[in-house]
Design a protein around this motif. Structure first.
Motif, PDB file in Angstrom:
ATOM      1  N   MET A   1       0.842  -1.203   0.000  1.00 13.01           N
ATOM      2  CA  MET A   1       0.000   0.000   0.000  1.00 13.01           C
ATOM      3  C   MET A   1       0.867   1.239   0.000  1.00 13.01           C
ATOM      4  N   LYS A   2       0.598   2.129  -0.942  1.00 17.86           N
ATOM      5  CA  LYS A   2       1.333   3.397  -0.983  1.00 17.86           C
ATOM      6  C   LYS A   2       0.589   4.410  -0.136  1.00 17.86           C
ATOM      7  N   LEU A   3       1.333   5.129   0.684  1.00 15.91           N
ATOM      8  CA  LEU A   3       0.719   6.151   1.520  1.00 15.91           C
ATOM      9  C   LEU A   3       1.494   7.437   1.274  1.00 15.91           C
ATOM     10  N   ALA A   4       0.789   8.506   0.902  1.00 12.54           N
ATOM     11  CA  ALA A   4       1.492   9.731   0.539  1.00 12.54           C
ATOM     12  C   ALA A   4       0.783  10.959   1.078  1.00 12.54           C
ATOM     13  N   PHE A   5       1.470  12.082   0.974  1.00 12.65           N
ATOM     14  CA  PHE A   5       0.854  13.367   1.303  1.00 12.65           C
ATOM     15  C   PHE A   5       1.047  14.287   0.108  1.00 12.65           C
ATOM     16  N   GLU A   6       0.068  15.129  -0.133  1.00 18.98           N
ATOM     17  CA  GLU A   6       0.137  15.956  -1.326  1.00 18.98           C
ATOM     18  C   GLU A   6      -0.649  17.241  -1.113  1.00 18.98           C
ATOM     19  N   LYS A   7      -0.147  18.322  -1.646  1.00 22.56           N
ATOM     20  CA  LYS A   7      -0.963  19.540  -1.718  1.00 22.56           C
ATOM     21  C   LYS A   7      -1.867  19.388  -2.924  1.00 22.56           C
ATOM     22  N   SER A   8      -3.145  19.585  -2.708  1.00 22.13           N
ATOM     23  CA  SER A   8      -4.075  19.371  -3.806  1.00 22.13           C
ATOM     24  C   SER A   8      -5.365  20.118  -3.513  1.00 22.13           C
ATOM     25  N   SER A   9      -6.122  20.413  -4.546  1.00 25.61           N
ATOM     26  CA  SER A   9      -7.408  21.051  -4.293  1.00 25.61           C
ATOM     27  C   SER A   9      -8.513  20.083  -4.692  1.00 25.61           C
ATOM     28  N   LEU A  10      -9.626  20.263  -4.042  1.00 20.87           N
ATOM     29  CA  LEU A  10     -10.716  19.308  -4.182  1.00 20.87           C
ATOM     30  C   LEU A  10     -11.158  19.116  -5.628  1.00 20.87           C
ATOM     31  N   ASN A  11     -11.308  20.201  -6.356  1.00 23.87           N
ATOM     32  CA  ASN A  11     -11.833  19.999  -7.714  1.00 23.87           C
ATOM     33  C   ASN A  11     -10.765  19.674  -8.745  1.00 23.87           C
ATOM     34  N   ALA A  12      -9.494  19.715  -8.335  1.00 19.25           N
ATOM     35  CA  ALA A  12      -8.445  19.315  -9.284  1.00 19.25           C
ATOM     36  C   ALA A  12      -8.013  17.871  -9.046  1.00 19.25           C
ATOM     37  N   ASN A  13      -8.396  17.311  -7.904  1.00 23.02           N
ATOM     38  CA  ASN A  13      -7.928  15.968  -7.555  1.00 23.02           C
ATOM     39  C   ASN A  13      -8.583  14.909  -8.427  1.00 23.02           C
ATOM     40  N   THR A  14      -7.788  13.947  -8.877  1.00 21.60           N
ATOM     41  CA  THR A  14      -8.332  12.948  -9.796  1.00 21.60           C
ATOM     42  C   THR A  14      -8.299  11.529  -9.244  1.00 21.60           C
ATOM     43  N   ALA A  15      -8.165  11.397  -7.936  1.00 16.54           N
ATOM     44  CA  ALA A  15      -8.175  10.049  -7.354  1.00 16.54           C
ATOM     45  C   ALA A  15      -9.503   9.352  -7.658  1.00 16.54           C
ATOM     46  N   ASP A  16      -9.473   8.013  -7.601  1.00 17.55           N
ATOM     47  CA  ASP A  16     -10.679   7.221  -7.863  1.00 17.55           C
ATOM     48  C   ASP A  16     -11.790   7.497  -6.865  1.00 17.55           C
ATOM     49  N   ALA A  17     -11.382   7.781  -5.652  1.00 21.51           N
ATOM     50  CA  ALA A  17     -12.351   8.152  -4.620  1.00 21.51           C
ATOM     51  C   ALA A  17     -11.740   9.273  -3.808  1.00 21.51           C
ATOM     52  N   ILE A  18     -12.545  10.266  -3.492  1.00 23.36           N
ATOM     53  CA  ILE A  18     -12.039  11.442  -2.786  1.00 23.36           C
ATOM     54  C   ILE A  18     -12.862  11.613  -1.515  1.00 23.36           C
ATOM     55  N   ALA A  19     -12.184  11.510  -0.388  1.00 26.53           N
ATOM     56  CA  ALA A  19     -12.918  11.603   0.877  1.00 26.53           C
ATOM     57  C   ALA A  19     -12.918  13.024   1.417  1.00 26.53           C
ATOM     58  N   VAL A  20     -14.095  13.464   1.807  1.00 29.50           N
ATOM     59  CA  VAL A  20     -14.262  14.788   2.405  1.00 29.50           C
ATOM     60  C   VAL A  20     -14.911  14.583   3.772  1.00 29.50           C
TER      61      VAL A  20
END
Ligand code: BES
Ligand code: MN
Ligand code: ZN
Length: 493
Positions: A1-20
């Motif tokens: 499992m890869k675990l990372a940290f990233e600066k990102s904005s909600l509407n630019a993020n392209t992950a398969d699932a985005i948790a808010v």
């Protein structure tokens, strides 16, 4: 499992699932929803209708059409803000991860709530909950219930770039600790035909080579030479000879903290045999050993500035023609003798040798972890480990580390009045103390073998072996102790 940290904005993020993550307080919830609606450019009817309110543990999947593909937002409730704790963040991370897994997402992005204080701790807690929630003991299952695609990457995200360094650090730290917890779970869940004294010792060696600490393995002959009658006695009924593992990490100038772990790879009870119902659980009777190996794994990889020694007596407790008998008398490493009234009280017999052996390291403190008594499960269930010891300040430190990791410990008394329960007519001490206060009499037995050091005993019988799934634990081995010890050592002067 890869675990990372990233600066990102909600509407630019392209992950398969985005948790808010959203709070349950009415006004905070509405403002968070308003912000979400603005960022995603869609209404959220479920929130308008009150179907999602931000209650703790609540979750909902939101499908939002985007330029190329529909994106999946997993809304997770954090509950009331004033009741928020790191544990809630862990649980919320777990909810997000399990939801992403069931969606067959390959990547999950979790957005740190804007109002979160203690940024690094929150990042860690979200990541930890998510990572630990995904553990499964399935290496012996030929046809996995989860067919690919599987969740492969978890990224914790924040919109501000100011804290990227902190976030990366927190996630790196957490990943190491979670992997060490996985190791402890794997070792404890492994059946007795895979993990027996020789193979458990080899697993410790492997971790040592991988992480940069040393592991010395004593075989049966060397155990005999060291006069460890308890280890020899308990193992004498098994076809698997015992091992005694000595781990060491860190600068030797400092007096070490010694960690002792009970390593009974399978506990049948011996001649005082256990009932067969539920006996299979006793493959996890080396959970103390697994916790110590896991803690070394984490501490060495994190390069904590501490000096630690690990002592792990490993045996299999079996009934056979060569087993120890009730009534047998054993001579331990420090010369003291014990009368074996019940061969199922075997953990204390092997720990006695290890605790006596610990003295030669001139420890600053000794902490032993053992799935020692069923009585501890009766007293505390599965949510706290029993803690007994001879030093209040050491116990306070463990209590605090327990609260922050949620691997909580609860002190039981070691009053002098209990001592006479383990008095023997024929030896220095007897290995059982009768029906009452079983956790305390077990600890009193151990106390007879400690040296002149500060000592704490943790009875993890209830916390190491779980009967059902939790938010980020699964039925079976919990890996308890790894996070507790690592946190304790992180704070050690
Ligand atoms: N490994 C067991 C303790 C245990 C029991 C752990 C249940 C987890 C769940 C230990 O070796 C044992 O058998 N203890 C006995 C002691 C008794 C004979 C004094 C027990 O608790 O019954
Ligand atoms: Mn036993
Ligand atoms: Zn046992």
């Amino acid at each position: 499992m890869k675990l990372a940290f990233e600066k990102s904005s909600l509407n630019a993020n392209t992950a398969d699932a985005i948790a808010v993550f959203l709070h349950g307080d009415k006004s905070l919830f509405s403002s968070e929803i308003v912000a979400l609606v603005r960022q995603l450019g869609v209404r959220i009817p479920a929130a308008d209708r009150g179907d999602f309110t931000g209650k703790e543990g609540e979750s909902m999947v939101l499908y939002v059409p985007h330029a190329r593909q529909t994106r999946r937002y997993v809304l997770v409730g954090l509950g009331e803000r004033k009741k928020l704790s790191l544990e809630r963040y862990r649980r919320s991370g777990a909810v997000a991860a399990k939801c992403a897994r069931s969606l067959k997402a390959e990547s999950l992005a979790m957005f740190v709530p804007l109002v979160a204080t203690e940024f690094q701790s929150v990042v860690s807690a979200l990541a930890e909950g998510a990572f630990l929630a995904l553990y499964k003991f399935d290496k012996y299952i030929s046809k996995k219930s989860d067919s690919p695609p599987n969740l492969q990457t978890i990224t914790v995200c924040a919109e501000s770039s100011a804290r990227v360094k902190q976030g990366i650090q927190a996630v790196r730290w957490t990943k190491t600790i979670c992997e060490a917890t996985y190791l402890a779970r794997e070792l404890a869940n492994a059946p007795g035909n895979e993990i027996y004294p020789q193979t458990l010792a080899e697993a410790a060696k492997l971790s040592a080579e991988r992480c940069g600490y040393t592991a010395k393995i004593l075989d049966e002959r060397e155990i005999k030479e060291a006069g460890m009658g308890g280890v020899l006695g308990v193992s004498q009924g098994s076809v698997h000879p015992p091992r005694f593992v000595i781990l060491e990490y860190g600068k030797k100038q400092k007096r070490p903290v010694v960690l002792v772990g009970k390593g009974v790879t399978f506990d049948t009870g011996g001649i005082s045999i256990k009932p067969s119902a539920g006996m299979a659980e006793m493959k996890m009777d080396m959970s103390g050993a697994a916790a110590v190996i896991g803690a070394f794994d984490a501490v060495a990889r994190l390069k904590l500035p501490v000096h630690i020694v690990g002592l792990i007596p490993i045996v299999e407790n079996m009934p056979s023609g060569s087993s120890i008998r009730p009534g047998d008398i054993i001579r331990h490493h420090n010369g003291k003798t014990s009368e074996v009234d019940n061969t199922d009280a075997e953990g204390r017999l092997i720990l006695a040798d290890a605790l006596a052996f610990a003295e030669k390291f001139k420890p600053a403190a000794v902490i032993d972890l053992a799935t020692l008594t069923g009585a501890c499960v009766v007293a505390l269930g599965h949510h706290a480990s029993g803690m007994l010891g001879n030093d209040a300040s050491l116990m306070t430190k463990l209590k605090r580390a327990g609260e922050s990791t949620y691997e909580r410990v609860w002190q039981l008394p070691l009053y002098d009045e209990y001592e006479k329960l383990i008095k023997s007519d024929v030896a220095d001490v007897k290995n059982v103390g009768g029906r009452w206060a079983g956790t305390i009499t077990a600890a009193w037995f151990l106390k007879k073998f400690i040296g002149s050091y500060k000592w704490v005993h943790l009875d993890i019988a209830g916390t190491a072996m779980l009967e059902e799934d939790g938010d980020y634990t699964q039925k079976g081995a919990s890996g308890v102790g790894v996070r507790l010890l690592t946190e304790f050592l992180r704070r050690w002067k």
